[in-house]
Motif scaffolding. Structure first.
Motif, PDB file in Angstrom:
ATOM      1  N   ASN A 127       0.832  -1.208   0.000  1.00 42.40           N
ATOM      2  CA  ASN A 127       0.000   0.000   0.000  1.00 42.40           C
ATOM      3  C   ASN A 127       0.868   1.260   0.000  1.00 42.40           C
ATOM      4  O   ASN A 127       0.586   2.231  -0.699  1.00 42.40           O
ATOM      5  CB  ASN A 127      -0.932  -0.026   1.216  1.00 42.40           C
ATOM      6  N   ASP A 168       2.209   1.830  -3.404  1.00 44.46           N
ATOM      7  CA  ASP A 168       1.193   1.864  -4.457  1.00 44.46           C
ATOM      8  C   ASP A 168       0.750   3.303  -4.708  1.00 44.46           C
ATOM      9  O   ASP A 168      -0.107   3.834  -4.012  1.00 44.46           O
ATOM     10  CB  ASP A 168       0.033   0.972  -3.986  1.00 44.46           C
ATOM     11  N   TYR A 211      -0.825   4.268  -7.260  1.00 40.96           N
ATOM     12  CA  TYR A 211      -2.072   4.192  -8.035  1.00 40.96           C
ATOM     13  C   TYR A 211      -3.296   4.454  -7.139  1.00 40.96           C
ATOM     14  O   TYR A 211      -4.205   5.188  -7.493  1.00 40.96           O
ATOM     15  CB  TYR A 211      -2.108   2.793  -8.663  1.00 40.96           C
ATOM     16  N   HIS A 212      -3.277   3.908  -5.915  1.00 37.81           N
ATOM     17  CA  HIS A 212      -4.457   3.995  -5.056  1.00 37.81           C
ATOM     18  C   HIS A 212      -4.646   5.371  -4.423  1.00 37.81           C
ATOM     19  O   HIS A 212      -5.760   5.727  -4.040  1.00 37.81           O
ATOM     20  CB  HIS A 212      -4.382   2.952  -3.921  1.00 37.81           C
ATOM     21  N   LEU A 222      -7.320   7.678  -5.357  1.00 41.39           N
ATOM     22  CA  LEU A 222      -8.614   7.008  -5.553  1.00 41.39           C
ATOM     23  C   LEU A 222      -9.271   6.701  -4.214  1.00 41.39           C
ATOM     24  O   LEU A 222     -10.469   6.857  -4.035  1.00 41.39           O
ATOM     25  CB  LEU A 222      -8.411   5.706  -6.342  1.00 41.39           C
ATOM     26  N   LEU A 223      -8.451   6.265  -3.255  1.00 37.65           N
ATOM     27  CA  LEU A 223      -8.971   5.911  -1.938  1.00 37.65           C
ATOM     28  C   LEU A 223      -9.169   7.145  -1.071  1.00 37.65           C
ATOM     29  O   LEU A 223     -10.153   7.244  -0.343  1.00 37.65           O
ATOM     30  CB  LEU A 223      -7.988   4.938  -1.255  1.00 37.65           C
ATOM     31  N   SER A 252     -13.557   9.711  -4.615  1.00 36.73           N
ATOM     32  CA  SER A 252     -12.596  10.538  -3.893  1.00 36.73           C
ATOM     33  C   SER A 252     -12.554  11.979  -4.390  1.00 36.73           C
ATOM     34  O   SER A 252     -11.886  12.812  -3.804  1.00 36.73           O
ATOM     35  CB  SER A 252     -11.204   9.915  -4.002  1.00 36.73           C
ATOM     36  N   ASP A 286      -5.491   3.892   4.952  1.00 37.16           N
ATOM     37  CA  ASP A 286      -4.421   2.913   4.711  1.00 37.16           C
ATOM     38  C   ASP A 286      -4.409   1.846   5.794  1.00 37.16           C
ATOM     39  O   ASP A 286      -4.032   0.704   5.553  1.00 37.16           O
ATOM     40  CB  ASP A 286      -3.065   3.614   4.652  1.00 37.16           C
ATOM     41  N   VAL A 294      -7.659  -0.539   4.720  1.00 32.18           N
ATOM     42  CA  VAL A 294      -7.785  -1.327   3.484  1.00 32.18           C
ATOM     43  C   VAL A 294      -7.044  -2.660   3.538  1.00 32.18           C
ATOM     44  O   VAL A 294      -7.501  -3.644   2.955  1.00 32.18           O
ATOM     45  CB  VAL A 294      -7.320  -0.587   2.203  1.00 32.18           C
ATOM     46  N   THR A 337       0.692   6.472 -12.399  1.00 36.80           N
ATOM     47  CA  THR A 337      -0.410   5.550 -12.703  1.00 36.80           C
ATOM     48  C   THR A 337       0.209   4.193 -13.028  1.00 36.80           C
ATOM     49  O   THR A 337       0.080   3.666 -14.128  1.00 36.80           O
ATOM     50  CB  THR A 337      -1.237   6.069 -13.899  1.00 36.80           C
ATOM     51  N   GLU A 347       2.084   0.447 -11.090  1.00 36.08           N
ATOM     52  CA  GLU A 347       2.395  -0.364  -9.908  1.00 36.08           C
ATOM     53  C   GLU A 347       3.856  -0.812  -9.926  1.00 36.08           C
ATOM     54  O   GLU A 347       4.212  -1.825  -9.322  1.00 36.08           O
ATOM     55  CB  GLU A 347       1.442  -1.572  -9.858  1.00 36.08           C
TER      56      GLU A 347
END
Lengths: 157, 413
Positions: B207, B210, B212-213, B216-217, B267, B360, B363, B395, B397
């Protein structure tokens, strides 16, 4: 001259706990003065004079922001608290404000039904009487006995 | 049915774009990680030099499961050794830290110096000429395991492996530079918190890596433009993939990017505002416009700068499905009162009650429970391809795959 009787302080604490535990947190900021300090910290940090909190708010508006984040923004699992608040002990009264120490235990009830002791500690408060005759917190430090927070702290203590 | 038929599936095809879920739920893996990763040729964060500034100062900490004492000896050198008495294995130091001349195990009063050498065995010669240790007993043959130590920008790291590369080489120039960018002057600890989260430690490290998240989260990241993938930024991945930095630059103007609008993200909450926006007031204290820098060092260290909040996280496995995060919030010794106040207010973003970090902490538990019945299924890590290279976008991983590349190397799996 404001009177800080045991009864008035007890009622203030009872109303505060009831507000949070009954999921009426929109009313929670009103327990504080406009300029206030609400901090959740650990006993260890507090004793060492370390100021950073797990939660730190120095205006009532910041408490409103906590509530709106709780309701609208943050992602976490649904849960509730039950506060058991002990007898307020008046440490002293100066300049129209009472310094009060009050022990608490907060039990957390998770969505899956688990109930556990989530936090214990003491509130170190500075309580004042507003122009409307209501007692409010000019300062409320929630000083947790443990330095471990289980998973997250979303609902205020 | 043969023995092999009753065994749980435990296969992992080569490559980095698939991660089998049994990796997060397997006791043998957990045990192997202790030996090969935490006690292997890696550098593990122990504490800050500022916490053991004077000779005789010590802190107790962990390397994976292993309790460790880290101390500054009489000569001012950093020392670290297992917090385990060489006699019967009891903890030598029970406190989180303090100031001492030596350590004595409470069980039988065996005494150790600040380097972890055994210096005294109670009643070694017996009492009244009877009992005692045999004549051939030599104190120098008995001591807890010692760690190599290294200091980087005021942080102390330790390794159990004699052959671990020097820490500068282990980190690589780019990661080192990014550590020194933040920890550029003497720090002061302004808070310590421990958070226990309900998932395997690797889910938390993924996490962290990451990028990417993040937008979004986290509503706070996206809505208040603290971190959006459309902002200028990138991911730096160290050569083996072990360490990473993701960073982004300030975007003061609201960023209506076509991609964000098209995704209709939870988000991205139009109209969500702060009653007291001063919480997010900050300053460009490092002078490069980078308002967010998340940096990880394999296996379990994170240094994060989010606006003006500075915090280190030590990530420790606590069994298969529990992880302990030790947070240390930092300021600088020369902070002005105004800057310190900014840090204290912004600290609402981070930690167990953080407007950002709260999620964080949650999740990982959602994944741990989600995969409960899927040992033979796999996670998919294809965002941004299959590689682990440094790039000027987030964008991707790539840094999560980098973690698995390093992990597979250390675990030989």
């Amino acid at each position: 001259m404001a009177e800080f009787t045991q009864e008035r302080l007890g009622i203030l604490n009872a109303a505060y706990a009831r507000c949070i535990d009954n999921d009426e947190v929109e009313a929670w900021p009103a327990f504080f003065e406009e300029r206030c300090l609400y901090v959740v910290n650990t006993a260890e940090n507090h004793a060492a004079g370390m100021e950073a909190g797990v939660i730190y708010a120095d205006t009532r508006a910041m408490l409103h922001d906590r509530v709106s984040a709780l309701r609208d923004a943050n992602v976490y699992e649904r849960h509730r608290y039950r506060h058991i608040v002990g007898q307020p002990f008046v440490l002293g009264i100066e300049d129209g404000a009472a310094s009060v120490e009050t022990p608490f235990i907060v039990v957390r009830i998770m969505r899956d039904g688990a109930t556990e002791v989530f936090a214990s500690g003491r509130y170190l408060d500075r309580v004042v009487e507003g122009a409307d005759g209501q007692l409010r917190f000019a300062r409320r430090l929630a000083i947790c006995d443990s330095r471990n927070i289980d998973t997250l702290l979303a609902i205020p203590l | 049915m043969s023995h092999s038929d009753t065994r749980e599936p435990r296969t992992w095809e080569p490559g980095l774009t698939r991660v089998p879920y049994w990796l997060y739920r397997d006791q043998e893996i957990h045990d192997a990680e202790q030996r090969r990763v935490f006690q292997g040729p890696t550098w593990n964060y122990l504490c800050l030099e500022a916490e053991i500034a004077e000779p005789g100062a010590y802190r107790t900490t962990f390397v994976g499961d292993m309790p460790v004492i880290v101390a500054r000896d009489e000569d001012g050198e950093l020392q670290a050794f297992e917090n385990r008495c060489a006699h019967r294995g009891a903890l030598i130091a029970l406190d989180d830290g303090g100031q001492t001349r030596d350590f004595a195990c409470v069980y039988h009063a065996w005494r150790y110096d600040l380097q972890g050498n055994l210096r005294g065995v109670a009643f070694q010669q017996g009492v009244n000429g009877k009992g005692g240790m045999p004549p051939e007993f030599r104190m120098e043959d008995h001591h807890p395991r010692k760690l190599r130590t290294a200091s980087v920008a005021g942080m102390v790291f330790g390794s159990l492996d004699e052959d671990v590369p020097p820490i500068e080489e282990y980190l690589g120039e780019e990661i080192l530079e990014r550590i020194e960018r933040v920890l550029c002057k003497p720090v002061e600890v302004i808070g310590r918190f421990k958070q226990t989260i309900p998932n395997n430690w690797k889910l938390y490290m993924e996490n962290v890596k990451d990028s990417y998240h993040a937008s979004l989260l986290h509503v706070f990241f996206t809505t208040f433009n603290i971190n959006r993938l459309s902002q200028k930024g990138g991911v730096i991945v160290s050569e083996s993939g072990a360490h990473h930095v993701s960073y982004s630059k300030v975007a003061h103007q609201p960023q209506a990017s076509a991609e964000y609008s098209a995704e209709k993200l939870r988000s991205d909450m139009e109209g969500y505002a702060l009653a007291d926006p001063s919480m997010l007031d900050g300053c460009d204290e490092f002078g490069d416009g980078v308002t967010l820098q998340i940096l990880s060092v394999f296996p379990g260290f994170v240094l994060a700068q989010i606006q003006n909040t500075l915090a280190v996280r030590q990530i420790l496995p606590d069994g298969l499905d529990r992880t302990v995060l030790n947070w240390t919030y930092l300021g600088f010794q020369d902070d002005t009162p105004e800057l310190r106040r900014m840090r204290l207010r912004q600290s609402n973003l981070t930690g167990p009650a953080g407007f950002v970090s709260m999620e964080d902490g949650a999740v990982g538990g959602f994944v741990q429970r989600g995969i409960a019945a899927s040992r033979d299924q796999e996670a998919v890590l294809e965002m941004g391809g299959g590689g682990i290279e440094t790039q000027e976008n987030r964008t991707t991983e790539a840094s999560v795959r980098g973690f698995w590349n390093a992990y597979r190397g250390y675990m030989e799996i």
